[in-house]
Design a protein around this motif. Structure first.
Motif, short mmCIF file in Angstrom:
data_model
loop_
_atom_site.label_atom_id
_atom_site.label_comp_id
_atom_site.label_asym_id
_atom_site.label_seq_id
_atom_site.Cartn_x
_atom_site.Cartn_y
_atom_site.Cartn_z
N GLU A 83 -3.77 8.56 -15.02
CA GLU A 83 -4.66 7.44 -15.30
C GLU A 83 -5.90 7.93 -16.04
O GLU A 83 -6.58 8.86 -15.61
CB GLU A 83 -5.09 6.76 -13.99
CG GLU A 83 -6.03 5.59 -14.22
CD GLU A 83 -6.72 5.15 -12.94
OE1 GLU A 83 -6.98 3.95 -12.79
OE2 GLU A 83 -7.00 6.02 -12.09
N SER B 189 2.71 -0.21 -9.50
CA SER B 189 1.33 0.02 -9.08
C SER B 189 1.22 1.37 -8.40
O SER B 189 1.97 1.68 -7.47
CB SER B 189 0.89 -1.08 -8.11
OG SER B 189 -0.36 -0.76 -7.55
N TYR C 226 -1.52 2.09 -6.93
CA TYR C 226 -2.44 1.87 -5.84
C TYR C 226 -1.66 1.80 -4.54
O TYR C 226 -0.74 1.00 -4.37
CB TYR C 226 -3.22 0.57 -6.07
CG TYR C 226 -4.04 0.59 -7.32
CD1 TYR C 226 -4.96 1.59 -7.54
CD2 TYR C 226 -3.87 -0.39 -8.30
CE1 TYR C 226 -5.72 1.62 -8.70
CE2 TYR C 226 -4.63 -0.38 -9.46
CZ TYR C 226 -5.54 0.64 -9.66
OH TYR C 226 -6.28 0.67 -10.80
N THR D 79 -7.24 -5.48 -3.71
CA THR D 79 -6.61 -5.60 -5.02
C THR D 79 -6.35 -4.24 -5.66
O THR D 79 -5.42 -4.08 -6.44
CB THR D 79 -7.48 -6.44 -5.96
OG1 THR D 79 -8.78 -5.86 -6.03
CG2 THR D 79 -7.59 -7.87 -5.43
N SER D 80 -7.17 -3.24 -5.35
CA SER D 80 -7.01 -1.94 -5.99
C SER D 80 -6.52 -0.86 -5.02
O SER D 80 -6.43 0.31 -5.40
CB SER D 80 -8.34 -1.48 -6.59
OG SER D 80 -9.35 -1.41 -5.59
N GLY D 81 -6.21 -1.20 -3.80
CA GLY D 81 -5.74 -0.20 -2.84
C GLY D 81 -5.95 -0.68 -1.43
O GLY D 81 -6.17 -1.86 -1.16
N HIS E 28 -12.28 0.69 -2.36
CA HIS E 28 -11.63 -0.62 -2.56
C HIS E 28 -12.31 -1.73 -1.77
O HIS E 28 -12.04 -2.90 -2.02
CB HIS E 28 -10.16 -0.52 -2.15
CG HIS E 28 -9.47 0.68 -2.70
ND1 HIS E 28 -9.39 0.94 -4.05
CD2 HIS E 28 -8.86 1.73 -2.08
CE1 HIS E 28 -8.75 2.09 -4.24
NE2 HIS E 28 -8.42 2.58 -3.07
#
Length: 1174
Positions: free
Chosen positions: A120, A315, A317, A337-339, A546
């Protein structure tokens, strides 16, 4: 500065056949491979070489899958590499859909697990860019490996907007990034052939083999692994109403050895907008395209392209579905939403990864290392694994810290540095409303860096501390490193630290503070001086990003510290700190409710709940029960037997419990359910699940994976699974004047009567050297008056003639025929005092346990292993662990805790093989306690009139307990249950420590750690015949052990750094080994000595030292041995108190040749003392 290439390791099950140690499971062959995830955009099956050997020099000569290979960089803190193994149904279903779409004719795919690797926001290393790091071009891409029972698939994904560059600098030249596969087990790359011989193929991002742009699927594992098969769908699925488009067809691949000719500029495929297909290396765009004939993809070069791809990437995450076990058992996992993030449940506090109950006291243990220069001394004081122990009363913020083994040269000068343990006070400070202590913010995993500058001298000290979380005993673990110099505080001086305040500044993952501290030194002459030092510190930790919006921490908080107490204990070489801590507002007025001041009177295992005004209630912490003023531990394992579920055992701990899966099971991904271990290598030799013959005849050798080899021991023949004894006597191994006796696995040779020797060489008996008894007897028979009689020699009248046994040794019982008296002798023929009897009676003498010399080869030592159930027991602070012995080898990987007493500091350990009980001494309360090895709660048997119980010894024959007390300077004895205490010695003792008993011979041995005159003494076990056994060349004799077979007394000296032994009867002293570090305890077992070494203990790694044939291996803390194999092993010896307590009413204390009935020191008149001789 070296560029850091981070290698992240993951184990992966790949279906291969050309591998070693392959284990058959179901219908496929499974092998465990270790894959290395590299920041340069590839995954390899072997250690990659230096970058200069593969960047720009493809194809690789090592096994590799490269989704985006180049000189990439993640060192800026923004770029990251994620990887995880995932077997969640939703992820596997998504992968299956991609594979089925790419291979529509292969039938049903049944995935077992997947490995997902995501690079990433990685940047190109060394490429000049304008602007800050956030404006650099970054790329994100992904590799997914999916395994079934028979094969493995690879999916390469390139998401929309996330490929912002397509080349990197390699040796100063811009080189395109590369994509491709290596065969792995066979050197070479899969290649595409063109009619012109080009061996490489450019892959535009818009092309596909899976029916979706930017998604590339390959079948990379088969039964032969001879090819990599690309997906079969070259038609791009319609998106948003777009017409179906086709791309250049990718035919079935075949493998060929790579070759490199001059690259050619290739054709454009029929796709709009058009893209360049290039050879290797990629040339500038050419206006003269050339036709190619693709055959098998070798290296795929991604060209820079303006267009974006719209790809649904898996994903990276992580979610709670597969990571719930990473949260504390007292926390809940929440997806964002991110983890995911972990949050402590109500009634607990912490960061979610580590949670502790509100109000529960906390223990912190660790080690201190480093070196400090004191004053103007040119020689530093070294710290090598000094113990740090801390106890925190969480409901009032009091913290106690002690560091051991601090020499007087530095101890007084450490008194001003209360904040060595002050971070512990901050971590568990009493919280004011709306504010959080360090543990609530950072949990138990964080690092602290501190710099202390002393005025006016300018000395500087750096304190580095790493908190490593909560261990299996619910203790926080910390390691401390000290480096620098401090001003000298004279010996005998005291230090006073006034209350102080400290402001802590908080950011997302960093906490900082600084302050100026005053301290007052009171010198021995009564004069005082006030000094100052500057204090700067930073605490770094990993918060959960998160859920940052779900909690708010005040940007500044004030730590208030009062009731500061510091002291150096020179007698015990301890530095002690104590302080009361509160965390709250920088400007606010302190709350007056007792819950916030700490003056509430609740139990130390309770939490104070504030009410209106100054009202409050006390509530027992989770895991405890009571009215809040008094709380008792709840044994969840007894009250809720099924709390751990199936295939698990429950271990109770103060305020909590711990579940462990039984043998053959492991925790599932939820961290709680025990499931059967599958597809994991099993060491059948270690587990005993092999089919080799018994250990007396065969040996099992582990060869890796789940494989092993059986082989017969020397002296046996067969295939290892069935071994038969070899009769060596059939081959005339012995001397012609000897008789051969076959034994299992060996044989012995014994000279015939009239000859002597080892059986291989036999000489006439007349030439054999006579034993001491035989010489004694011969000299007595050579009568001084009458000479020899005609047929055989006879003694003169009144002459005593010793009796020798068949081996030429003294019989235990000797008699004078003329006087009619008999007595006992030792193995040297010396009369044992007090054993002589008159006419008509014979004393009951103990056998000398003298065995004939073994001639000829003996059975291999590793075939005569000790029976199962033999363990080393050793103490570490508040727990007693055991290590099983396999023969003489320690099975350190099977070490486990058998007794957990977190509120104690265990010093000595002893074992009673009759009742299978462990006894130990504790110097904190102080007390002597015991517990059954077969289960049950620890019970204190001696709790009064103790100073510092150092050593304990068990007389399992007489059922008595002996111990030393280094503060009261005495040696005592009692029954094993603590009754009938009697002081044996209370004079001429300065610092008695180790003690050991020889019950069979009625002797007691102990070491006195008197620095001015160290010594080892001995006496009879009833306190008579006390003598100094060893005095010279001693410094710090710590451990003692008595070997009942060789009758040797051995000790470990931490001052001389030697291990020595002595025969107490002949006084023959010999050195076993020297150069040890800091031995503390020692125990003998068989022909080996095991000892512990304080200075070789490091971190969480527990090792013990084994001394065998003067060779030393590696070390730890205090221990003894236990043997639970058979009860008969305890009764191989007896003494005069073994039966019916010798007829004594209270204490039966053995001695050589008899015993003494003794009364307790506090006698109520019901006891009568008497001596009994035999």
């Amino acid at each position: 500065v070296l560029k850091c290439i981070i290698k992240l390791w993951a184990c992966w099950s790949v279906s291969l056949s050309h591998c070693r140690n392959v284990a058959l499971t179901h219908s496929g062959l499974h092998v465990m491979l270790c894959l290395q995830v590299n920041t340069n955009g590839f995954l390899s099956v072997a250690e990659p070489p230096a970058e200069s050997e593969y960047l720009g020099k493809m194809p690789a000569k090592f096994g590799i899958i490269a989704p985006f290979l180049g000189d990439l960089d993640t060192s800026d803190g923004i770029g990251k590499v994620y990887f995880r193994q995932d077997n969640s149904p939703d992820v596997l279903q998504k992968i299956t859909e991609k594979i089925t779409q790419a291979f529509p004719h292969e039938g049903e795919v049944e995935p077992t697990h997947a490995l997902i690797v995501t690079w990433e926001n990685v940047i190109a290393h060394g490429v000049p860019e304008r602007g800050d790091d956030l404006n650099k071009k970054r790329s994100t891409f992904q590799l997914v490996l999916m395994s079934t029972e028979l094969s493995t698939y690879a999916i390469l994904l390139y998401p929309k907007d996330d490929l912002q560059y397509y080349s990197t600098l390699v040796e100063g030249e811009r080189k395109p990034v590369e994509v491709g596969f290596s065969k792995g087990l066979t050197q070479g790359w899969f290649s595409w052939r063109s009619t012109q011989g080009s061996s490489l193929f450019f892959l535009p991002l818009r092309l596909t083999n899976s029916g979706r742009r930017g998604v590339w699927v390959y079948h990379i594992g088969s039964s032969t692994f001879q090819s990599v098969t690309p997906g079969q769908v070259t038609t791009v699925a319609p998106e948003d109403g777009a017409p179906v488009q086709s791309v250049t067809e990718i035919p079935e691949p075949t493998y060929s050895e790579p070759y490199f000719e001059e690259y050619e500029t290739p054709d454009y495929p029929p796709y709009e907008p058009s893209y360049t297909q290039a050879g290797y290396p990629l040339s500038p765009r050419s206006q003269q395209p050339a036709q190619i004939q693709p055959n098998n993809p070798q290296v795929v070069i991604v060209e820079e392209e303006e267009e974006d791809l719209n790809v649904n990437v898996f994903s990276y995450y992580e979610t709670c579905s597969t990571n719930r076990h990473k949260c504390s058992s007292f926390a809940e996992c929440r997806d964002y939403t991110s983890g995911y993030c972990c949050h402590c449940k109500p009634g607990y506090y912490g960061n979610g990864k580590d949670c502790v109950a509100d109000g529960k006291p906390q223990r912190i243990n660790g080690k201190v290392k480093g070196r400090i220069f004191v004053g103007s001394s040119p020689t530093p004081v070294e710290f090598s694994n000094n113990d740090l122990h801390s106890y925190v009363v969480a409901n009032d913020g009091r913290a106690y810290v002690a560091i051991s083994t601090i020499p007087a040269s530095v101890g007084p000068s450490l008194q001003p540095l209360s904040s060595i343990g002050g971070v512990i006070g901050w971590a568990f400070a009493l919280e004011q409303p709306g504010y959080e202590n360090g543990f609530s913010v950072a949990g138990g995993v964080f690092t602290r860096q501190t710099e202390v500058t002393f005025q006016p001298g300018g000395e500087k000290l750096t304190i580095s501390q790493e908190f490593k979380g909560i261990d299996e005993h619910d203790h926080v673990v910390v390691s401390t490193h000290l480096e620098g110099s401090i001003p000298e505080v004279p010996e005998g001086a005291t230090v006073q630290i006034d209350p102080y305040y400290e402001i802590y500044q908080y950011s997302s993952n960093l906490i900082t503070s600084s302050s100026t501290r005053d301290y007052t030194v009171t010198l021995p002459d009564g004069s005082t001086q006030t000094l100052v030092y500057l204090w700067r510190q930073s605490v770094s930790f990993q918060s959960c990003p998160h859920a940052e919006g779900s909690r708010s921490i005040p940007p500044s908080q004030q730590l208030s510290v009062d009731q500061v107490f510091v002291m150096y204990d020179s007698v015990n070489q301890l530095i002690r700190y104590a302080m009361s801590n509160k965390i709250g507002s920088v400007n606010g007025t302190p709350q007056q409710n007792p819950c916030y001041t700490g003056r509430h009177g609740c139990d130390t295992n309770a939490v104070c709940r504030p009410g209106q005004g100054n009202q409050f209630t006390c509530e027992c912490a989770a895991g405890f029960r009571g009215d809040g003023r008094t709380c008792h531990d709840i044994d969840e394992c007894i009250e809720t037997p099924q709390i751990c579920g199936a295939h698990a055992v429950c271990n109770n701990q103060p305020g909590t419990f711990r579940c462990e899966c039984i043998e053959g099971f492991q925790f599932a991904s939820d961290g709680h359910t025990c499931v059967r271990k599958l597809d994991h290598p099993i060491n059948h030799c270690e587990r005993g699940s092999h089919d080799c013959d018994i250990r007396e005849r065969a040996q099992c050798s582990y060869t890796g994976g789940s494989s092993y080899i059986c082989s017969c021991l020397p002296g046996f023949s067969g295939d290892g699974r069935s071994c038969q004894d070899i009769d060596e006597c059939q081959t005339d191994r012995c001397n012609r004047d000897a008789v051969c006796y076959n034994t299992q696995g060996s044989f012995t040779c014994q000279c015939r009567p009239g000859f002597h020797g080892d059986g291989f060489t036999c000489t006439p008996e007349s030439e054999r050297e006579k034993t001491a008894c035989e010489k004694h007897r011969e000299s007595m028979l050579a009568t001084s008056s009458g000479g020899y009689f005609f047929f055989r020699p006879r003694p003169a009248v009144g002459q005593y003639v010793p009796i020798c046994d068949s081996y030429g040794e003294y019989e235990p019982t000797q008699c004078h025929s003329s006087a009619g008296q008999c007595w006992c002798v030792d193995r040297n023929g010396q009369e044992i005092p007090g054993t002589r009897t008159g006419p008509g009676s014979r004393p009951m003498c103990l056998e000398h346990s003298v065995f004939p010399t073994v001639f000829g080869p003996t059975t291999r030592p590793d075939a005569n292993l000790v029976s199962p159930g033999t363990n080393l027991l050793f103490a570490q602070s508040g727990k007693i662990d055991h290590i099983p012995l396999d023969g003489t080898n320690m099975k350190k990987e099977e070490a486990k805790t058998v007794i957990h007493v977190p509120d104690q500091v265990v010093i000595a350990v002893a074992y009673d093989c009759v009742d299978k009980m462990v006894y130990w001494s504790d110097i904190t309360q102080p007390s002597i306690s015991r517990a059954s090895m077969q289960g049950g709660q620890p019970a204190a048997i001696i709790i009064k009139d103790l100073g510092s119980p150092e050593g304990i010894a068990i007389d399992s024959l007489s059922r008595n307990l002996y111990w030393t007390d280094s503060i009261l300077d005495r040696i005592e004895v009692s029954r094993l249950d603590g009754r009938h205490r009697r002081v044996l010695f209370d004079n001429d003792l300065i610092n008695p420590r180790a003690i050991v008993a020889d019950p069979a011979n009625g002797r007691l041995y102990w070491a006195d750690w008197n620095r001015d005159g160290p010594k080892i003494e001995t006496s009879n076990m009833d306190g008579t015949d006390r003598i100094v056994l060893v005095k010279g060349d001693l410094e710090l004799p710590n451990g003692l052990t008595f070997d009942h077979h060789s009758r040797q007394l051995c000790w470990a000296d931490a001052g001389t750094r030697k291990v020595e032994c002595i025969d107490p009867y002949t006084r023959l002293r010999r050195k076993i080994v020297d150069g040890v570090q800091y031995p503390f305890a020692i125990v003998s077992y068989g022909r080996n000595l095991y000892y512990t070494d304080w200075r070789r203990y490091s971190g969480d790694l527990i090792t013990l030292q084994l001394m065998r044939s003067n060779v030393i291996y590696c070390a730890l803390s205090n221990f003894t041995t236990s043997d639970d194999s058979t009860l008969s092993s305890c009764f191989s010896e007896v003494n005069y108190c073994s039966s019916d307590n010798g007829g004594c009413s209270h204490l039966c204390l053995p001695r050589p040749g008899g015993f003494t009935c003794r009364c307790p020191t506090l006698n109520n008149g019901s006891c009568v003392e008497r001596d009994q001789n035999f």
